[in-house]
Design a protein around this motif. Structure first.
Motif, PDB file in Angstrom:
ATOM      1  N   UNK A 529       0.829  -1.204   0.000  1.00 11.96           N
ATOM      2  CA  UNK A 529       0.000   0.000   0.000  1.00 11.96           C
ATOM      3  C   UNK A 529       0.865   1.257   0.000  1.00 11.96           C
ATOM      4  N   UNK A 530       1.964   1.204   0.744  1.00 12.37           N
ATOM      5  CA  UNK A 530       2.866   2.361   0.796  1.00 12.37           C
ATOM      6  C   UNK A 530       3.476   2.623  -0.572  1.00 12.37           C
ATOM      7  N   UNK A 531       3.878   1.549  -1.244  1.00 11.33           N
ATOM      8  CA  UNK A 531       4.480   1.705  -2.569  1.00 11.33           C
ATOM      9  C   UNK A 531       3.450   2.178  -3.589  1.00 11.33           C
ATOM     10  N   UNK A 532       2.242   1.657  -3.507  1.00 11.09           N
ATOM     11  CA  UNK A 532       1.202   2.056  -4.457  1.00 11.09           C
ATOM     12  C   UNK A 532       0.893   3.553  -4.369  1.00 11.09           C
ATOM     13  N   UNK A 533       0.946   4.096  -3.160  1.00  8.56           N
ATOM     14  CA  UNK A 533       0.586   5.520  -2.962  1.00  8.56           C
ATOM     15  C   UNK A 533       1.793   6.441  -2.925  1.00  8.56           C
ATOM     16  N   UNK A 534       3.034   5.824  -3.050  1.00  8.39           N
ATOM     17  CA  UNK A 534       4.277   6.617  -2.946  1.00  8.39           C
ATOM     18  C   UNK A 534       4.332   7.392  -1.617  1.00  8.39           C
ATOM     19  N   UNK A 535       3.792   6.800  -0.587  1.00  4.78           N
ATOM     20  CA  UNK A 535       3.723   7.464   0.717  1.00  4.78           C
ATOM     21  C   UNK A 535       5.120   7.692   1.310  1.00  4.78           C
ATOM     22  N   UNK A 536       5.273   8.818   2.000  1.00  4.05           N
ATOM     23  CA  UNK A 536       6.499   9.146   2.716  1.00  4.05           C
ATOM     24  C   UNK A 536       6.234   8.985   4.218  1.00  4.05           C
ATOM     25  N   UNK A 537       6.947   8.047   4.856  1.00  6.60           N
ATOM     26  CA  UNK A 537       6.744   7.782   6.279  1.00  6.60           C
ATOM     27  C   UNK A 537       8.033   8.092   7.019  1.00  6.60           C
ATOM     28  N   UNK A 538       7.957   9.031   7.977  1.00  7.36           N
ATOM     29  CA  UNK A 538       9.130   9.436   8.762  1.00  7.36           C
ATOM     30  C   UNK A 538       8.885   9.053  10.225  1.00  7.36           C
ATOM     31  N   UNK A 539       9.810   8.267  10.781  1.00 10.30           N
ATOM     32  CA  UNK A 539       9.651   7.772  12.156  1.00 10.30           C
ATOM     33  C   UNK A 539      10.885   8.163  12.967  1.00 10.30           C
ATOM     34  N   UNK A 540      10.692   8.865  14.103  1.00  6.80           N
ATOM     35  CA  UNK A 540      11.813   9.169  15.000  1.00  6.80           C
ATOM     36  C   UNK A 540      11.997   8.004  15.969  1.00  6.80           C
ATOM     37  N   UNK A 541      12.960   8.123  16.845  1.00  8.43           N
ATOM     38  CA  UNK A 541      13.242   7.043  17.784  1.00  8.43           C
ATOM     39  C   UNK A 541      12.079   6.846  18.745  1.00  8.43           C
TER      40      UNK A 541
END
Length: 680
Positions: A529-541
């Motif tokens: 799903x992330x690849x299909x929507x080109x989603x950008x996910x940023x996760x901190x520690x």
């Protein structure tokens, strides 16, 4: 001493008695007269008034011996004579100058002598040669002048210190005499006014227009009525533009006929005093209002005591004397407080406590006195009407400087009705728990038993669609497709309902959990799903928690899935997941246990369609949807499950949204392992 010949020539007398005549004339002059020969640097004549120089002879008076020379303001006789030569170098005969000499007498006394020095003869080179001097002792006059100056300086200092000035007007004069303080008060330099004389009426030009008419009337009335003392206040603007408040006090002086000859007065700058007075008046008014409010509060306090059945007390331990408030008196007396004894003490209180509570009450009070600690306990009392009441007492201990117990102060509130309510509430809670348990079991059984029929509907529907879709017309295929879709949605709904039921019904195991790994697994599951929507996910520690692995996975999977799903068409999803320690202020505001636990604050923020903030709570309610299934698929259970998971972890979840800009979900979870039970 003989009179010099040049003096005889001045008077042009040829008789033999010339010397005696002029001697008599010079001796008759009240001043000390002496003649100085500048060429030989000596005195050539002194009359008999030389006591002014304490009997010094001419030789002693103008000695070249510095140790003998008595004139203090010159170094030596040579210095003295040279000064005189220079002073009269360009002078004409009979020109005069005044010279002040400081002389030390033979007895060591210091005197001041004023000398009027006249040039009486020049030599052949037209240089001054003989001076005639008339000298007067002005020591006493100088002391008087010095004293006068000292007194005037003291008056000036006093005027500056107390911010006032004085003035004097002689009736008929066109000028008023001002003191230094008055000039300073009005912002003027006294040197700009000749002889400290101020034109009459100049003072009034500075008085405020709102006061000038009144001031003139008061002044004229005082003069007409020959008042000895008159007073008034006015506002004025000084030469620098400053507004000041002035208090004036005048005194009229009369002649023998009773007519005013002069007026003397003072003007006192009371600007600061007026400000202080106004502030004090304001404070008094505020205190008066506060007193009224306090009185009202006291009355309200009495009414509140009566309404809420409570009261306060103060027990003097050493005197065994107890002061009851009106509310406490009513609590113990019942219908008539006049039945109470005149003096209340501990023995009276003990007689109103049933025997089953009396020992405990005594122990609590004994420990409070012994250990100087606050105390709180419940017990029963029986009022003078014989009615038994449940009460709760709470208080504290006051001690003296030596640490001895002085008083016990506290409140006693009747909790009889509260006890009844508590018992009723406990019964209701027990019934509610039983009902919830039954509902949970019903939901579990219903969802579990419905899964099998749904699977059959779905399976047979798929087969029917595969084998006979071509034999159906367009409407038939549409109906079949709708049936299969509804069955699948029903199946998903049953799964979510079953999952929600498990959260309420089952015990969840907790273990040490690294949220970084959990979110990494969630993103792996959602990779397609992330690849299909080109989603950008940023996760901190992320932090490490004591939590359920599966439930934390489900929590973040639901939140991230929503962020990927609820986006506008052709929009690239952006998801930011951040974590930090929650502040004490945040925990207090949210009502979380900040004293015994530490919490992390985790935010999941997206740039999706967002929502109106008024729906921030509604989205967590089971089966609640803000959008139709035609726009976004779902069952309306996802966020309800998220809230249940967080609450089962003794945390809190909130939502903030802005339409067309995105949503932020904020989660507070305990991070201290000791703050959570291993089982929920």
């Amino acid at each position: 001493m003989d009179v010099p010949k040049y003096l005889l020539e001045v008077f042009k007398t040829d008789t033999d008695s010339q010397s005696d005549i002029f001697n008599g004339f010079l001796q008759a002059i009240p001043s000390f007269v002496y003649l100085l020969d500048l060429t030989d640097q000596k005195a050539i004549y002194l009359n008999t008034r030389n006591n002014i120089v304490s009997g010094y002879s001419p030789k002693e008076l103008f000695s070249n011996d510095a140790e003998v020379f008595p004139i203090q303001n010159f170094i030596s006789a040579e210095h003295f004579f040279q000064f005189l030569k220079d002073s009269f170098k360009d002078a004409a005969i009979n020109d005069s100058q005044t010279l002040v000499l400081k002389i030390k007498t033979q007895a060591g006394q210091k005197i001041t002598v004023s000398n009027k020095v006249t040039l009486t003869e020049k030599d052949d080179d037209d240089l001054p040669s003989v001076l005639t001097v008339l000298a007067d002792d002005i020591t006493v006059q100088n002391k008087i002048v010095d004293k006068t100056i000292q007194v005037q300086n003291q008056l000036n200092d006093a005027e500056k210190l107390f911010n006032y000035g004085s003035w004097e007007w002689w009736v008929g004069d066109n000028f008023v005499i001002w003191s230094d303080g008055l000039y300073e008060m009005f912002g003027y330099d006294k040197n700009d006014f000749k002889d400290s004389l101020m034109p009459y009426g100049f003072y009034q030009k500075h008085i405020s227009p709102k006061d000038i008419t009144r001031v003139i009337k008061v002044t004229m009335d005082a003069l007409d009525e020959r008042k000895e003392i008159y007073e008034y206040e006015h506002e004025m603007r000084d030469n620098k533009g400053n507004i000041k408040q002035i208090a004036v006090r005048g005194k009229c002086f009369l002649d023998e006929k009773g007519e005013i000859i002069r007026v003397l007065g003072t003007s006192h700058d009371i600007t600061e005093i007026t400000k202080i007075k106004q502030e004090l008046e304001t404070k008094v008014e505020e205190l008066s209002k506060a007193y009224d409010e306090l009185r009202k509060s006291k009355d309200l306090f009495k009414e509140a005591e009566a309404m809420m059945s409570y009261g306060s007390y103060e027990w003097n331990v050493q005197k065994d004397d107890i002061q009851f408030s009106d509310g406490l008196k009513r609590l113990y007396a019942g219908s008539d407080i006049t039945k109470l004894p005149p003096k209340l003490n501990l023995d009276f209180c003990y007689t109103r406590i049933p025997s089953e509570d009396l020992e405990n009450v005594k122990n609590v009070l004994h420990n409070a006195i012994a250990y100087k600690e606050t105390y709180s306990f419940e017990h029963k009392i029986v009022d003078l009407d014989g009615i038994e009441k449940d009460v709760h007492t709470k208080g504290w201990v006051t001690i003296d400087e030596a640490g001895n117990t002085l008083k016990l102060i506290g409140n006693t509130v009747e909790v009889t009705e509260l006890k009844v309510y508590e018992k009723e509430l406990e019964r209701k809670i027990e019934e509610l728990n039983q009902t919830n348990q039954e509902l949970g079991q019903f939901a579990y059984v219903a969802s579990h038993d419905l899964k099998e029929p749904l699977r059959k509907i779905t399976a047979f529907g798929d087969r029917l669609n595969q084998k006979y879709s071509q034999q159906l017309d367009e409407n038939g295929r549409f109906y079949l497709s709708r049936m299969i879709d509804s069955a699948k949605r029903m199946e998903v709904l049953m799964e979510n309902l079953l999952s929600y039921s498990r959260l309420s019904r089952k015990m969840v195991s907790f273990e040490r959990l690294d949220l970084n790994k959990t979110i990494e697994n969630v993103l792996s599951d959602l990779e397609i799903k992330i690849n299909e929507t080109n989603a950008q996910v940023c996760v901190t520690k992320m932090p490490i928690l004591e939590a359920s692995v599966t439930k934390m996975h489900q929590l973040f999977q639901n939140l991230i899935s929503n962020a990927l799903k609820f986006v506008k068409p052709n929009q690239t999803p952006e998801i930011h997941i951040d974590a930090k320690e929650a502040t004490r202020g945040e925990l207090i505001r949210l009502g979380l246990d900040y004293k015994n636990k530490k919490y992390c604050k985790i935010t999941v923020k997206d740039n999706g369609i967002g929502f109106e903030q008024e729906y921030a709570e509604k989205i967590f309610v089971i089966f609640q949807r803000l959008h139709g299934r035609a726009e976004f698929d779902g069952t309306g259970l996802g966020l309800a499950i998220c809230r249940k998971i967080v609450e089962n972890h003794q945390g809190l979840i909130m939502a903030d949204g802005i339409p067309d800009e995105g949503a932020t979900f904020t989660i507070f979870l305990p991070t201290d392992p000791d703050s959570l039970n291993k089982k929920l």
